[in-house]
Enzyme design. Sequence first.
Site, short mmCIF file in Angstrom:
data_model
loop_
_atom_site.label_atom_id
_atom_site.label_comp_id
_atom_site.label_asym_id
_atom_site.label_seq_id
_atom_site.Cartn_x
_atom_site.Cartn_y
_atom_site.Cartn_z
N TYR A 100 -1.92 0.74 10.33
CA TYR A 100 -1.86 0.06 9.04
C TYR A 100 -0.60 0.45 8.28
O TYR A 100 0.12 -0.40 7.73
CB TYR A 100 -3.11 0.42 8.23
CG TYR A 100 -3.16 -0.16 6.84
CD1 TYR A 100 -3.41 -1.51 6.63
CD2 TYR A 100 -2.96 0.64 5.72
CE1 TYR A 100 -3.47 -2.05 5.36
CE2 TYR A 100 -3.02 0.12 4.44
CZ TYR A 100 -3.27 -1.22 4.26
OH TYR A 100 -3.33 -1.74 2.99
N SER B 122 0.84 -1.19 0.00
CA SER B 122 0.00 0.00 0.00
C SER B 122 0.88 1.25 0.00
O SER B 122 1.95 1.25 0.63
CB SER B 122 -0.90 0.02 1.23
OG SER B 122 -1.52 1.28 1.39
#
Length: 408
Positions: free
Chosen positions: A237, A224
Amino acid sequence: MDDYTLPFWIYLGVLAVFVGGAMKKILASHLSTAPTLVAWLGVTVLAERLWAFCLPALLLLMLLGLVWCLHATTRTRPPPPPLSAQGKAVFITGCDSGFGHATAKRLDSLGFEVFATVLDLSGEGARELQRTCSPHLTLLQVDITQSQQVDQALLDTRAKLGPRGLWALVNNAGVCVNYGDAELSLMSNFRGCMEVNFFGTLSVTKSFLPLLRQAKGRVITISSPAGDQPFPCLAAYGASKAALNLLIATLRHELEPWGVQVSTILPSSYKTGQSTNQAYWEKQHRRLLQGLSPALLEEYGEDYVTETKELFQSYASHANPDLTPVVDAIVQALLAPQPRVRYFAGPGVGLMYFIHSYCPSSISNRFLQKLFVKKKLMPRALRKQSSFDLDLSLHNNNNNNNEEEKLK
């Protein structure tokens, strides 16, 4: 020529290096036309500066033109044909839904032998794969945080492959345990993200590397942009993905002598997993509020936390439901004779990385805030402080006016 000082030439050299680096990054990223035109404007500015200051710039312009022609020639050559999928086995994690589910279907249709892991063999995603895919697809129930299940999956895969190696491992499984400011996030949330996104992926990769080295295969990891850039309210995250990105980059160097090629897929925003589930966001919201101490909740304010939840929910609802760009990137990484190190999958990701790499941090941070979570509320304590400061300022102004009236 003699009139130009050393700092002038240093300036031109730095400008040339900057523009050249920007051009190289853009061309390597295969971005859209607009950013490329912006980069060429930079080259034009550089050429204009050189033309204005010194005649030998003609030689430099000719050299730049020659380099571009050579580069354009290599780009117009037909790319080498992709490799054949026949006889190649791929192991994919996290196929209950999202990228993993769509990728398992596509690879099965291309003729790969697919080993797809799911958390629930009786779940809807697993049943759909069984119903729609060929007998060449094997479903395995694997929680990548459980080493016994990973070991069993390795035994099952090895038994079915026989003497063959594994062509590719697609590390797709991942979670975003929570959202919100780092101070508001429980330590268990940080550990939960690290357990799945980093340690789970590491466990699977280490376990399957002998099979991958045997086949001189590939490791493809879905990561990501949050692992490289400071997205607001995604600290847990993002930290897990940052650790994952460094791990994968290190593996790329270590596995090169073995002939194993390593690629990372960096998707833009897509509708996957629980992102469109209203009950999921409400559950996350309640869990976050219950985990906060009364003092912390008082300082931030419940309305501040609620606004964050609503912003994330709205962002997820507007995400792209078409997962094709990510699946296409995975297929390219699997079948390209020379796969890229990084694949930007989806609109805006390459531009985001360009801004992050070449613009001042103040600009890149503002770009992220405008692009991602556009918060309007400040924490309650800061609002009170701001209100207090405003009242104090008005009070002081009134006192000054009264004193001026008395003096008159």
